[in-house]
Design a protein around this motif. Structure first.
Motif, short mmCIF file in Angstrom:
data_model
loop_
_atom_site.label_atom_id
_atom_site.label_comp_id
_atom_site.label_asym_id
_atom_site.label_seq_id
_atom_site.Cartn_x
_atom_site.Cartn_y
_atom_site.Cartn_z
N THR A 1 30.04 -21.64 5.05
CA THR A 1 28.87 -21.04 5.70
C THR A 1 28.22 -19.98 4.82
O THR A 1 27.00 -19.79 4.86
N ILE A 2 29.02 -19.28 4.00
CA ILE A 2 28.45 -18.33 3.05
C ILE A 2 27.61 -19.06 2.01
O ILE A 2 26.53 -18.60 1.63
N ASN B 1 20.52 -22.56 7.40
CA ASN B 1 21.46 -23.38 6.64
C ASN B 1 22.90 -22.98 6.94
O ASN B 1 23.80 -23.83 7.03
N GLN B 2 23.13 -21.69 7.10
CA GLN B 2 24.46 -21.21 7.44
C GLN B 2 24.91 -21.77 8.78
O GLN B 2 26.05 -22.23 8.94
N SER C 1 19.53 -29.36 7.81
CA SER C 1 18.86 -28.30 8.58
C SER C 1 17.45 -28.68 9.02
O SER C 1 16.70 -27.83 9.51
N LEU C 2 17.08 -29.95 8.88
CA LEU C 2 15.72 -30.36 9.21
C LEU C 2 15.52 -30.57 10.71
O LEU C 2 14.42 -30.84 11.16
N THR C 3 16.60 -30.46 11.48
CA THR C 3 16.47 -30.49 12.93
C THR C 3 16.61 -29.09 13.52
O THR C 3 16.74 -28.94 14.73
N SER C 4 16.59 -28.08 12.66
CA SER C 4 16.65 -26.68 13.11
C SER C 4 15.24 -26.17 13.36
O SER C 4 14.39 -26.20 12.46
N SER C 5 14.98 -25.71 14.56
CA SER C 5 13.64 -25.21 14.87
C SER C 5 13.32 -23.97 14.04
O SER C 5 12.17 -23.76 13.63
#
Length: 411
Positions: free
Chosen positions: A139-140, A150-151, A263-267
């Motif tokens: 995660t870092i 991204n994390q 991360s392309l489904t992260s609003s």
């Protein structure tokens, strides 16, 4: 002790005011203190101390979700609004080279740091299942290459335990802020560092002078209508980005679920990307002249409020549960620093690009403009643009980094 978010916000604003006030005092003691400790670092750490002592509770407060969703997008618009494309074009490919060098430095730094610490303290990198240290470090990697979105994506992919994630978040923030402080401090010695790198930064100085002349000739005291325009542009673009993200994210999640690992489904990713695009497009219109009435300064106010709310998420005592994680973070950052300095010297690239390219990875859109502005306020948009590139590649590069750290931990 204090649960009311209105009260907490008041405390954070008083902390910011106190830091800025003392930093402006002419007394030699204060000047020496802030010559060593950057004001921005205190804007992070004082709220962190308040959280660690239990005076406020960053985990339950709703300030950070609100500020990150509203103030961060608005400040990105306000930073990019005054972008001088002609000047940025003259910067050449060096900015992109150093951005990618920073990414590679993070990717190789994680496995190297894990291996070095494992040879000295094997128990530091032990753990099985959700407690496996490499899962938390993944995660870092997402944070230091891209950002919070991204994390979060890599947290969902590798599922570290809540306890482990709390520890690595503390390492993430502390080490990243120490590195940012080092970059801001080093900005005062740019000429010396460029001489060591054998880099010619004269073209940056020429651009700075041109931007200063433009600002001097056009800057004026903002009227009330100017401030309304700034609010309309910043928060209007934020509202539009939120609405568009609400349309894009469900569509991608339903039709292309595999994009989640990128991360392309992260609003939040789409909000940040869209407001930056909006800001860039507006910089090609007459609205760009709003920079002369304080667009970037208002953006900086929003940014410092965000900095304080990020700081109140830190638990400075969490690292004590496994201090070896802090050692991994420090070694990781040293490898990253050595790599970008090596690339800068190899290609004779000015320190400005090395610093901003590094911070665009490690700090993302929240702090890359701050480091760029430490060289010159008009160069802040360079940090914004590079950090958006980091959001685009952060999950993929972080994923590969995690796999390499998993391999090292199993050796």
């Amino acid at each position: 002790m204090i649960q009311n978010d209105a009260t907490v916000l008041g405390i954070l604003m008083l902390v910011l005011a106190l830091v800025f006030y003392t930093a402006s005092l002419p007394q030699r003691g204060w000047q020496r203190f802030y010559g060593i400790v950057p004001p921005l670092l205190l804007c992070y750490f004082i709220p962190g101390v308040l959280n660690s002592l239990g005076i406020i509770n960053g985990a339950t407060s709703q300030l950070y979700p609100v500020v990150s969703r509203y103030f961060l997008p608005a400040c990105l618009v306000l930073f990019t609004l005054g972008m001088d494309w002609q000047s940025l074009w003259k910067l050449g490919p060096q900015a992109l080279i150093m951005m990618l060098a920073g990414t590679v430095g993070i990717m190789i730094g994680g496995p190297i740091a894990l291996w070095i610490v494992s040879t000295v303290s094997p128990e530091t990198v032990s753990g099985e299942g959700p407690e496996a240290v490499w899962r938390g470090l993944a995660t870092i990697a997402g944070s230091w290459i891209g950002g919070g979105a991204n994390q979060t994506a890599l947290r969902e992919v590798f599922t570290p335990s809540d306890r482990l994630f709390s520890q690595v978040v503390a390492v993430d923030v502390l080490v990243a802020e120490l590195w940012m402080a080092a970059l801001i401090y080093a900005a005062g010695y740019t000429a010396r560092i460029d001489a060591k790198l054998r880099a010619d930064s004269s073209h940056i100085g020429t651009i700075q002078k041109r931007l200063e002349e433009i600002e001097l000739n056009n800057q004026r005291i903002p009227a009330t209508r100017d401030l309304i325009y700034l609010g309309a542009v910043g928060l209007g673009a934020t509202g539009l980005a939120h609405w568009l993200a609400e349309q894009i994210t469900p569509y991608l999640s339903a039709n292309y679920p595999d994009l989640d690992k990128y991360s392309l489904t992260s609003s939040f990713f789409w909000i940040v990307a869209l407001v930056t695009i909006i800001g860039i497009l507006l910089s090609l219109t007459p609205l760009r002249r709003l920079e002369f009435v304080g667009a970037s300064r208002l953006g900086s106010v929003f940014l410092y409020v965000l900095v304080a709310t990020i700081g109140m998420q830190m638990d400075l005592g969490a690292v004590a549960d496994n201090p070896g994680l802090f050692a991994i973070g420090l070694v990781w950052m040293l490898v990253h620093a050595a790599f970008i300095i090596g690339v800068a010297r190899l290609f004779r690239i000015p320190f400005f690009f090395a610093a901003v390219g590094s911070q665009a990875n490690v700090g993302g859109s929240a702090s890359a403009p701050v480091v760029a502005a430490a060289f010159h306020p008009s160069l802040a948009p360079v940090g914004v643009l590079l950090s958006i590139l980091g959001y685009a590649i952060g999950t993929y590069a972080g994923y590969l980094t995690a796999l390499m750290m998993q391999w090292v931990s199993q050796m």
